[in-house]
Design a protein around this motif. Structure first.
Motif, mmCIF file in Angstrom:
data_model
loop_
_atom_site.group_PDB
_atom_site.id
_atom_site.type_symbol
_atom_site.label_atom_id
_atom_site.label_comp_id
_atom_site.label_asym_id
_atom_site.label_seq_id
_atom_site.Cartn_x
_atom_site.Cartn_y
_atom_site.Cartn_z
ATOM 1 N N SER A 29 25.362 2.861 -5.131
ATOM 2 C CA SER A 29 24.302 2.274 -5.962
ATOM 3 C C SER A 29 24.301 2.927 -7.344
ATOM 4 N N LYS A 30 23.504 2.350 -8.237
ATOM 5 C CA LYS A 30 23.468 2.847 -9.616
ATOM 6 C C LYS A 30 22.787 4.227 -9.682
ATOM 7 N N LEU A 31 22.754 4.808 -10.889
ATOM 8 C CA LEU A 31 22.259 6.178 -11.027
ATOM 9 C C LEU A 31 20.746 6.292 -10.822
ATOM 10 N N PHE A 32 19.990 5.331 -11.341
ATOM 11 C CA PHE A 32 18.530 5.458 -11.260
ATOM 12 C C PHE A 32 17.832 4.307 -10.541
ATOM 13 N N CYS A 33 18.595 3.367 -10.010
ATOM 14 C CA CYS A 33 17.985 2.259 -9.253
ATOM 15 C C CYS A 33 18.927 1.878 -8.113
ATOM 16 N N PRO A 34 18.398 1.163 -7.091
ATOM 17 C CA PRO A 34 19.237 0.892 -5.918
ATOM 18 C C PRO A 34 20.197 -0.297 -6.071
ATOM 19 N N CYS A 35 20.361 -0.860 -7.279
ATOM 20 C CA CYS A 35 21.313 -1.965 -7.459
ATOM 21 C C CYS A 35 22.703 -1.517 -7.031
ATOM 22 N N SER A 36 23.474 -2.450 -6.459
ATOM 23 C CA SER A 36 24.838 -2.134 -6.049
ATOM 24 C C SER A 36 25.669 -1.737 -7.271
ATOM 25 N N ASN A 47 23.868 -7.858 -10.296
ATOM 26 C CA ASN A 47 23.419 -6.540 -9.847
ATOM 27 C C ASN A 47 22.383 -5.994 -10.828
ATOM 28 N N ILE A 48 21.259 -6.649 -10.899
ATOM 29 C CA ILE A 48 20.217 -6.188 -11.820
ATOM 30 C C ILE A 48 18.862 -6.171 -11.111
ATOM 31 N N CYS A 49 17.991 -5.273 -11.582
ATOM 32 C CA CYS A 49 16.650 -5.198 -10.997
ATOM 33 C C CYS A 49 15.675 -4.800 -12.105
ATOM 34 N N PRO A 50 14.383 -4.826 -11.840
ATOM 35 C CA PRO A 50 13.424 -4.495 -12.899
ATOM 36 C C PRO A 50 13.652 -3.099 -13.504
ATOM 37 N N ILE A 51 14.233 -2.169 -12.722
ATOM 38 C CA ILE A 51 14.429 -0.808 -13.250
ATOM 39 C C ILE A 51 15.553 -0.776 -14.277
ATOM 40 N N CYS A 52 16.750 -1.261 -13.880
ATOM 41 C CA CYS A 52 17.864 -1.171 -14.834
ATOM 42 C C CYS A 52 17.714 -2.197 -15.964
ATOM 43 N N MET A 53 16.820 -3.181 -15.799
ATOM 44 C CA MET A 53 16.566 -4.125 -16.889
ATOM 45 C C MET A 53 15.432 -3.630 -17.777
HETATM 46 ZN ZN LIG Z 1 18.929 -1.980 -10.994
#
Ligand SMILES: [Zn+2]
Lengths: 486, 95
Positions: A29-36, A47-53
């Motif tokens: 997963s990414k460094l600061f969010c659980p996206c693949s 592979n995006i979520c509210p955190i990395c966006m």
């Molecule tokens: Zn993310």
């Protein structure tokens, strides 16, 4: 100034430093969010979520495994991890950062880098010092509609935004482009070996370089995509700076961009200065305390490092230094070598085959080990059979090369090996018979003195030009002679 | 407290933030920013040094998560994006 004039251009001391960015691709997963983190070959923005966006109200949380991977690299490079890891915001407004800042680390303003110090040794024994390492997030990928110059829009894919990136900065210790390339190759080997990254994946390992000639003006080169390009970019830059100096023009301190297509470096319009990034501590991430226990735990997971392995190959397995060096630093060759030794105990033979035959073939054909239909088990079997069947080295190499190139499959090779041994056995018998027949006087002497066997041995070995196994000849001779004089 | 009253380089700040500021707004924003800077100057009078202790209010540390991927419904985010081309987000090119 006088001194500068006296020195010829070729004497000029060159200082090269590198700043390597390597994705920790082995993370899930990414460094600061659980996206693949598996974004290659994915549809854009999947592979995006509210955190990395960077949507309002979201909070980043550190990936613990990323911290452990970074610590692994630290310990392998003898870099000292800081006791207290802090994250900072680096602010700049560019569409590759959805938050308008990058979460990274900073060694000023009360911050500390992830780790300080460390060394990586080149094959010459020269030590390249590591200045620091940082853990940070990768920005997004930007594409252009049409060409980069004519396009009015950027198209952004945030799949890469937030991928864990390890930044490794060296001291300016390399004195030519070749050393810079070797440093990168060794670093790549180490990262593969630690199983934290696959630097061969597209864009997984990127590099900026800085270079200064004797007058000390530092020029940075950005946008270098591969190890080969690093060497080319640095060579171009050295030639450019030398030409300027020889004309009495001072080299300007600047950042240049390597234009791969045109094979030149071009000056970049001045970007932000350090202070323009307005670094400040990331309030959304709490400090990470690195304790002894953690470090101990990681040391236990560290595999044997190439330098140590090289020494072991020489000391314990009897490999030559050249063979040991080549195998110990190449993960694929090392794996083939070690795996083969699980099936047979012939390290010297296997080592020589891997470097002198297999690697030579791969280099000639520009292939990698994965392209060959060859595994450790086959290699070990062939080595064992070749000992058993006592086939001449020349014939053996021929067979090995037919196996490597796929001209013969493994079974065919074994059959030929067997056939070859029969032919050789016939040959030995024929020579032994003829030597006994034509030395009847010696045969009589043998009745009184068994040491005369050595005389026969000498004759047989002389005729066969030493191509056959002495122990076998001795047994055969003894058997035949005893039978005759009985 | 040392007050800063002189003109700040608003042009540069605008350039870094990649925004355009009209002449009309310039005066107002300059005044606001000066006020902010002076507020921070007041805070700076405290002799606390640059210690991490003051970066975070809580005493928490080592907050992390395991490396387990979990994908979010990406289309829910893409649906909110006003300017797109296919699945790409589209923005003016910044040179
Ligand atoms: Zn993310």
């Amino acid at each position: 100034m006088r001194e500068l004039e006296v020195k010829t251009l070729s004497d000029m001391s060159i200082k090269i430093g590198l700043e390597v960015h390597c994705q920790l691709t082995k993370l899930k997963s990414k460094l600061f969010c659980p996206c693949s983190s598996d974004y290659r070959d994915k549809e854009p923005n999947t592979n995006i979520c509210p955190i990395c966006m960077g949507l309002p109200g979201t909070l980043p949380t550190l990936n613990k495994e990323a911290l452990f991977y970074a610590l692994k690299v630290c310990l392998a490079l003898n870099s000292e991890p800081n006791k207290r890891i802090l994250f900072f915001r680096k602010n700049y407004y560019y569409p590759d950062l959805p938050k308008n800042f990058q979460i990274t680390q900073y060694d000023r303003g009360g911050g500390v880098p992830f780790s300080s110090g460390g060394v990586l040794k080149l094959s010459s024994g020269k030590e390249i010092r590591i200045r620091r390492m940082n853990l940070e997030e990768d920005p997004a990928k930007i594409f252009y509609e049409g060409s980069i110059t004519s396009s009015r829009y950027s198209l952004i894919d945030y799949n890469r935004a937030g991928i864990a990136l390890l930044e490794i900065v060296t001291e300016p210790d390399m004195s030519n482009p070749k050393e810079a390339r070797e440093f990168l190759e060794r670093l790549k080997g180490l990262l593969e070996h630690l199983e934290v990254s696959e630097p061969d994946l597209e864009g997984a390992m990127r590099c900026d370089a800085n270079i200064s000639l004797m007058d000390g003006t530092r020029v940075e080169i950005k946008n270098i995509s591969s190890f080969k390009e690093v060497e080319k970019a640095l060579n171009f830059e050295i030639a450019r700076q030398k030409a300027l100096i020889s004309k009495g023009i001072k080299v300007k301190r600047e950042t240049r961009h390597w234009d791969e297509a045109r094979r030149i470096t071009v000056s970049l319009r001045e970007k932000e200065e350090e202070e323009d990034y307005r670094y400040f501590p990331e309030p959304d991430l709490v400090p990470i305390a690195i304790n002894e226990e953690m470090v101990k735990q990681i040391i236990l997971t560290l595999p044997e490092l190439p330098e140590k392995r090289e020494k072991r190959y020489v000391k314990e397995l009897g490999l030559s230094e050249t063979l040991a060096k080549v195998i110990a630093y190449d993960r694929d060759l090392m794996k083939l070598f070690e795996d083969s030794l699980k099936y047979c105990n012939l390290p010297k033979k296997i080592g020589s085959w891997i470097v002198n035959d297999i690697l030579a073939y791969l280099n000639r054909k520009n292939l990698t080990l994965k392209d060959l239909n060859l595994d450790a088990n086959k290699l070990a079997k062939l080595a064992e059979y070749s000992e058993e069947y006592k086939v001449s080295d020349k014939k053996l190499k021929e067979l090995l090369n037919e196996l490597i190139s796929g001209k013969k499959n493994f079974l065919e090779v074994l059959k030929t090996l067997k056939k070859e041994e029969l032919v050789q056995k016939d040959e030995v018998l024929r020579i032994v018979d003829s030597v006994i027949k034509s030395n009847s006087k010696a045969l009589e002497d043998y009745r009184k003195n068994k040491k005369v066997l050595d005389y026969f041995m000498g004759k047989v070995m002389e005729i066969s030009k030493g191509k056959i196994d002495a122990k076998e000849v001795r047994n055969l001779l003894k058997e035949k002679i005893e039978e005759i004089i009985k | 407290m040392k007050r800063i009253d002189k003109e700040i380089d608003l042009e540069k700040l605008a350039r870094l933030a990649r925004i355009q500021i009209s002449k009309k707004d310039k005066k107002r924003i300059t005044k606001d920013i000066l006020e902010i800077i002076n507020y921070f100057n007041k805070i700076n009078e405290l002799k606390i040094g640059l210690s991490y202790k003051f970066f975070h209010q809580s005493a928490l540390e080592n907050v992390w998560r395991e490396d387990i991927p979990k994908n979010f419904e990406a289309n829910a985010i893409l649906d909110q994006v006003p300017n797109k081309k296919g699945r790409y987000l589209r923005s003016p090119k910044i040179g």
